[in-house]
Design a protein around this motif. Structure first.
Motif, PDB file in Angstrom:
ATOM      1  N   ALA A 137      48.183  53.634 -38.907  1.00  0.00           N
ATOM      2  CA  ALA A 137      47.250  52.772 -38.175  1.00  0.00           C
ATOM      3  C   ALA A 137      46.605  51.772 -39.125  1.00  0.00           C
ATOM      4  O   ALA A 137      46.315  52.079 -40.282  1.00  0.00           O
ATOM      5  CB  ALA A 137      46.183  53.625 -37.500  1.00  0.00           C
ATOM      6  N   ARG A 138      46.421  50.559 -38.647  1.00  0.00           N
ATOM      7  CA  ARG A 138      45.725  49.537 -39.425  1.00  0.00           C
ATOM      8  C   ARG A 138      44.225  49.700 -39.220  1.00  0.00           C
ATOM      9  O   ARG A 138      43.752  49.964 -38.109  1.00  0.00           O
ATOM     10  CB  ARG A 138      46.128  48.138 -38.978  1.00  0.00           C
ATOM     11  CG  ARG A 138      47.620  47.837 -39.072  1.00  0.00           C
ATOM     12  CD  ARG A 138      48.113  47.783 -40.502  1.00  0.00           C
ATOM     13  NE  ARG A 138      48.670  49.073 -40.915  1.00  0.00           N
ATOM     14  CZ  ARG A 138      49.207  49.309 -42.097  1.00  0.00           C
ATOM     15  NH1 ARG A 138      49.224  48.356 -43.015  1.00  0.00           N
ATOM     16  NH2 ARG A 138      49.708  50.484 -42.383  1.00  0.00           N
ATOM     17  N   LEU A 139      43.466  49.573 -40.283  1.00  0.00           N
ATOM     18  CA  LEU A 139      42.011  49.644 -40.167  1.00  0.00           C
ATOM     19  C   LEU A 139      41.507  48.496 -39.301  1.00  0.00           C
ATOM     20  O   LEU A 139      42.098  47.416 -39.277  1.00  0.00           O
ATOM     21  CB  LEU A 139      41.373  49.577 -41.552  1.00  0.00           C
ATOM     22  CG  LEU A 139      41.619  50.784 -42.466  1.00  0.00           C
ATOM     23  CD1 LEU A 139      41.091  50.485 -43.866  1.00  0.00           C
ATOM     24  CD2 LEU A 139      40.979  52.040 -41.901  1.00  0.00           C
ATOM     25  N   PRO A 140      40.408  48.694 -38.601  1.00  0.00           N
ATOM     26  CA  PRO A 140      39.867  47.618 -37.753  1.00  0.00           C
ATOM     27  C   PRO A 140      39.350  46.457 -38.597  1.00  0.00           C
ATOM     28  O   PRO A 140      38.988  46.624 -39.764  1.00  0.00           O
ATOM     29  CB  PRO A 140      38.724  48.311 -36.998  1.00  0.00           C
ATOM     30  CG  PRO A 140      38.313  49.442 -37.886  1.00  0.00           C
ATOM     31  CD  PRO A 140      39.581  49.915 -38.549  1.00  0.00           C
ATOM     32  N   ASP A 141      39.329  45.272 -37.996  1.00  0.00           N
ATOM     33  CA  ASP A 141      38.813  44.098 -38.696  1.00  0.00           C
ATOM     34  C   ASP A 141      37.406  44.335 -39.229  1.00  0.00           C
ATOM     35  O   ASP A 141      37.034  43.834 -40.289  1.00  0.00           O
ATOM     36  CB  ASP A 141      38.797  42.884 -37.756  1.00  0.00           C
ATOM     37  CG  ASP A 141      40.189  42.342 -37.483  1.00  0.00           C
ATOM     38  OD1 ASP A 141      41.173  42.903 -38.022  1.00  0.00           O
ATOM     39  OD2 ASP A 141      40.299  41.361 -36.711  1.00  0.00           O
ATOM     40  N   SER A 142      36.617  45.100 -38.492  1.00  0.00           N
ATOM     41  CA  SER A 142      35.236  45.356 -38.907  1.00  0.00           C
ATOM     42  C   SER A 142      35.171  46.057 -40.262  1.00  0.00           C
ATOM     43  O   SER A 142      34.150  45.985 -40.950  1.00  0.00           O
ATOM     44  CB  SER A 142      34.514  46.194 -37.852  1.00  0.00           C
ATOM     45  OG  SER A 142      35.162  47.451 -37.666  1.00  0.00           O
ATOM     46  N   LYS A 143      36.267  46.712 -40.630  1.00  0.00           N
ATOM     47  CA  LYS A 143      36.308  47.431 -41.904  1.00  0.00           C
ATOM     48  C   LYS A 143      36.842  46.558 -43.042  1.00  0.00           C
ATOM     49  O   LYS A 143      36.425  46.702 -44.200  1.00  0.00           O
ATOM     50  CB  LYS A 143      37.211  48.661 -41.748  1.00  0.00           C
ATOM     51  CG  LYS A 143      37.301  49.550 -42.971  1.00  0.00           C
ATOM     52  CD  LYS A 143      36.046  50.352 -43.186  1.00  0.00           C
ATOM     53  CE  LYS A 143      36.243  51.385 -44.288  1.00  0.00           C
ATOM     54  NZ  LYS A 143      35.018  52.172 -44.537  1.00  0.00           N
ATOM     55  N   VAL A 144      37.752  45.651 -42.730  1.00  0.00           N
ATOM     56  CA  VAL A 144      38.448  44.931 -43.795  1.00  0.00           C
ATOM     57  C   VAL A 144      38.149  43.433 -43.857  1.00  0.00           C
ATOM     58  O   VAL A 144      38.459  42.782 -44.857  1.00  0.00           O
ATOM     59  CB  VAL A 144      39.981  45.123 -43.681  1.00  0.00           C
ATOM     60  CG1 VAL A 144      40.352  46.585 -43.820  1.00  0.00           C
ATOM     61  CG2 VAL A 144      40.527  44.565 -42.372  1.00  0.00           C
ATOM     62  N   VAL A 145      37.543  42.872 -42.822  1.00  0.00           N
ATOM     63  CA  VAL A 145      37.285  41.434 -42.793  1.00  0.00           C
ATOM     64  C   VAL A 145      35.793  41.183 -42.973  1.00  0.00           C
ATOM     65  O   VAL A 145      34.974  41.709 -42.214  1.00  0.00           O
ATOM     66  CB  VAL A 145      37.771  40.804 -41.472  1.00  0.00           C
ATOM     67  CG1 VAL A 145      37.459  39.304 -41.449  1.00  0.00           C
ATOM     68  CG2 VAL A 145      39.264  41.051 -41.273  1.00  0.00           C
ATOM     69  N   ILE A 146      35.450  40.403 -43.984  1.00  0.00           N
ATOM     70  CA  ILE A 146      34.048  40.058 -44.261  1.00  0.00           C
ATOM     71  C   ILE A 146      33.881  38.563 -44.022  1.00  0.00           C
ATOM     72  O   ILE A 146      34.646  37.754 -44.574  1.00  0.00           O
ATOM     73  CB  ILE A 146      33.645  40.411 -45.710  1.00  0.00           C
ATOM     74  CG1 ILE A 146      33.633  41.936 -45.907  1.00  0.00           C
ATOM     75  CG2 ILE A 146      32.273  39.837 -46.047  1.00  0.00           C
ATOM     76  CD1 ILE A 146      34.954  42.527 -46.274  1.00  0.00           C
ATOM     77  N   GLN A 147      32.939  38.185 -43.193  1.00  0.00           N
ATOM     78  CA  GLN A 147      32.690  36.780 -42.901  1.00  0.00           C
ATOM     79  C   GLN A 147      31.696  36.220 -43.913  1.00  0.00           C
ATOM     80  O   GLN A 147      30.541  36.616 -43.972  1.00  0.00           O
ATOM     81  CB  GLN A 147      32.131  36.623 -41.475  1.00  0.00           C
ATOM     82  CG  GLN A 147      33.049  37.117 -40.380  1.00  0.00           C
ATOM     83  CD  GLN A 147      34.317  36.276 -40.225  1.00  0.00           C
ATOM     84  OE1 GLN A 147      34.396  35.168 -40.764  1.00  0.00           O
ATOM     85  NE2 GLN A 147      35.304  36.806 -39.523  1.00  0.00           N
ATOM     86  N   ASP A 148      32.178  35.325 -44.729  1.00  0.00           N
ATOM     87  CA  ASP A 148      31.392  34.562 -45.713  1.00  0.00           C
ATOM     88  C   ASP A 148      30.918  35.376 -46.913  1.00  0.00           C
ATOM     89  O   ASP A 148      31.130  34.992 -48.060  1.00  0.00           O
ATOM     90  CB  ASP A 148      30.183  33.880 -45.057  1.00  0.00           C
ATOM     91  CG  ASP A 148      30.633  32.844 -44.034  1.00  0.00           C
ATOM     92  OD1 ASP A 148      31.622  32.128 -44.301  1.00  0.00           O
ATOM     93  OD2 ASP A 148      30.008  32.783 -42.965  1.00  0.00           O
ATOM     94  N   ARG A 149      30.219  36.486 -46.683  1.00  0.00           N
ATOM     95  CA  ARG A 149      29.719  37.261 -47.844  1.00  0.00           C
ATOM     96  C   ARG A 149      29.410  38.678 -47.375  1.00  0.00           C
ATOM     97  O   ARG A 149      29.218  38.951 -46.190  1.00  0.00           O
ATOM     98  CB  ARG A 149      28.438  36.625 -48.406  1.00  0.00           C
ATOM     99  CG  ARG A 149      27.286  36.530 -47.448  1.00  0.00           C
ATOM    100  CD  ARG A 149      26.072  35.851 -48.076  1.00  0.00           C
ATOM    101  NE  ARG A 149      26.336  34.483 -48.441  1.00  0.00           N
ATOM    102  CZ  ARG A 149      26.270  33.432 -47.608  1.00  0.00           C
ATOM    103  NH1 ARG A 149      25.949  33.626 -46.328  1.00  0.00           N
ATOM    104  NH2 ARG A 149      26.511  32.223 -48.028  1.00  0.00           N
ATOM    105  N   PHE A 150      29.378  39.604 -48.357  1.00  0.00           N
ATOM    106  CA  PHE A 150      28.985  40.986 -48.051  1.00  0.00           C
ATOM    107  C   PHE A 150      27.491  41.015 -47.747  1.00  0.00           C
ATOM    108  O   PHE A 150      26.702  40.247 -48.306  1.00  0.00           O
ATOM    109  CB  PHE A 150      29.284  41.897 -49.242  1.00  0.00           C
ATOM    110  CG  PHE A 150      30.746  42.190 -49.435  1.00  0.00           C
ATOM    111  CD1 PHE A 150      31.335  43.302 -48.836  1.00  0.00           C
ATOM    112  CD2 PHE A 150      31.542  41.381 -50.235  1.00  0.00           C
ATOM    113  CE1 PHE A 150      32.682  43.587 -49.001  1.00  0.00           C
ATOM    114  CE2 PHE A 150      32.894  41.652 -50.421  1.00  0.00           C
ATOM    115  CZ  PHE A 150      33.457  42.766 -49.800  1.00  0.00           C
ATOM    116  N   GLU A 151      27.129  41.941 -46.896  1.00  0.00           N
ATOM    117  CA  GLU A 151      25.713  42.106 -46.592  1.00  0.00           C
ATOM    118  C   GLU A 151      25.011  42.782 -47.758  1.00  0.00           C
ATOM    119  O   GLU A 151      25.558  43.665 -48.397  1.00  0.00           O
ATOM    120  CB  GLU A 151      25.524  42.937 -45.315  1.00  0.00           C
ATOM    121  CG  GLU A 151      26.038  42.227 -44.069  1.00  0.00           C
ATOM    122  CD  GLU A 151      25.796  43.039 -42.812  1.00  0.00           C
ATOM    123  OE1 GLU A 151      25.086  44.057 -42.908  1.00  0.00           O
ATOM    124  OE2 GLU A 151      26.302  42.633 -41.748  1.00  0.00           O
ATOM    125  N   ALA A 152      23.776  42.395 -47.997  1.00  0.00           N
ATOM    126  CA  ALA A 152      22.999  42.962 -49.092  1.00  0.00           C
ATOM    127  C   ALA A 152      22.620  44.402 -48.765  1.00  0.00           C
ATOM    128  O   ALA A 152      22.453  44.766 -47.617  1.00  0.00           O
ATOM    129  CB  ALA A 152      21.755  42.132 -49.336  1.00  0.00           C
TER     130      ALA A 152
END
Length: 202
Positions: free
Chosen positions: A187-202
């Motif tokens: 199974a492929r991990l969900p986008d929520s796990k592998v895709v970061i929009q712009d920057r990681f959250e602090a």
């Protein structure tokens, strides 16, 4: 098979026809395509160790968890990289380019890497990985299957292939004709796990 289909259909195949011999023309074409992989400053610092010697393959299998694909695949590639490629005369990489391009890129190569051992090592792995992925996709497009491998004793492999001290060992790729399909794709991990929009959250 188009590019998207090749990506979708490439799998890590473990079982190969040990009787299949890859024609020299196919091997040459596979290497030609692999060499189109991108590399920093066009250094092409990846090195392809093409292992077809049966006795050497047996020795490599013995230090690679006895994985059958090491001996049974038509060809075993060992992906390495030259850690001193940045020290070459830049003309080796850019003599074909317009003079203004040579004047910009040539003088920049050595200072970019000199004294930065971690960057040099990182670049070696990046370059060999890009070449390896290109090789596997090219193999699939040519009707072959492949399997990237890291399950081996790196020191023993380095000794068996007489890896120079100024080279890095990356990974192996078995290439040949499948006799048994790969396991179902994980199974492929969900986008929520592998895709970061712009920057990681602090």
């Amino acid at each position: 098979m188009n590019t998207l289909e090749t990506i979708e259909n490439r799998r890590s195949v473990k079982h190969y026809d040990p009787e299949h011999v890859m024609p020299e023309g196919d091997l040459a074409r596979l290497i030609e395509l692999t060499k189109l992989a991108p590399s920093s400053f066009n250094m092409q610092n990846y090195r392809l160790v093409v292992v077809r010697d049966a006795e050497l393959r047996k020795k490599l299998r013995a230090v690679a968890w006895d994985q059958a694909q090491v001996t049974d695949a038509s060809v075993l590639f060992i992906m390495c990289a030259d850690l001193k490629a940045h020290e070459e005369d830049p003309a080796v990489y850019w003599s074909h380019a317009p003079q203004e391009v040579q004047d910009i890129l040539g003088p920049a190569i050595r200072p970019f890497y000199e004294g930065k051992d971690q960057l040099i090592r990182d670049e070696a792995i990046r370059s060999s990985a890009l070449a390896g992925m290109t090789l596997m996709l090219a193999a699939k497009g040519m009707g072959y299957d492949s399997c990237p491998m890291v399950g081996f004793d790196p020191e023993a492999v380095a000794e068996l292939i007489q890896l120079p001290d100024d080279h890095a060992l990356s990974f192996m790729i078995a290439v040949g004709k499948e006799t048994k399909p790969a396991w179902p794709r994980g199974a492929r991990l969900p986008d929520s796990k592998v895709v970061i929009q712009d920057r990681f959250e602090a």
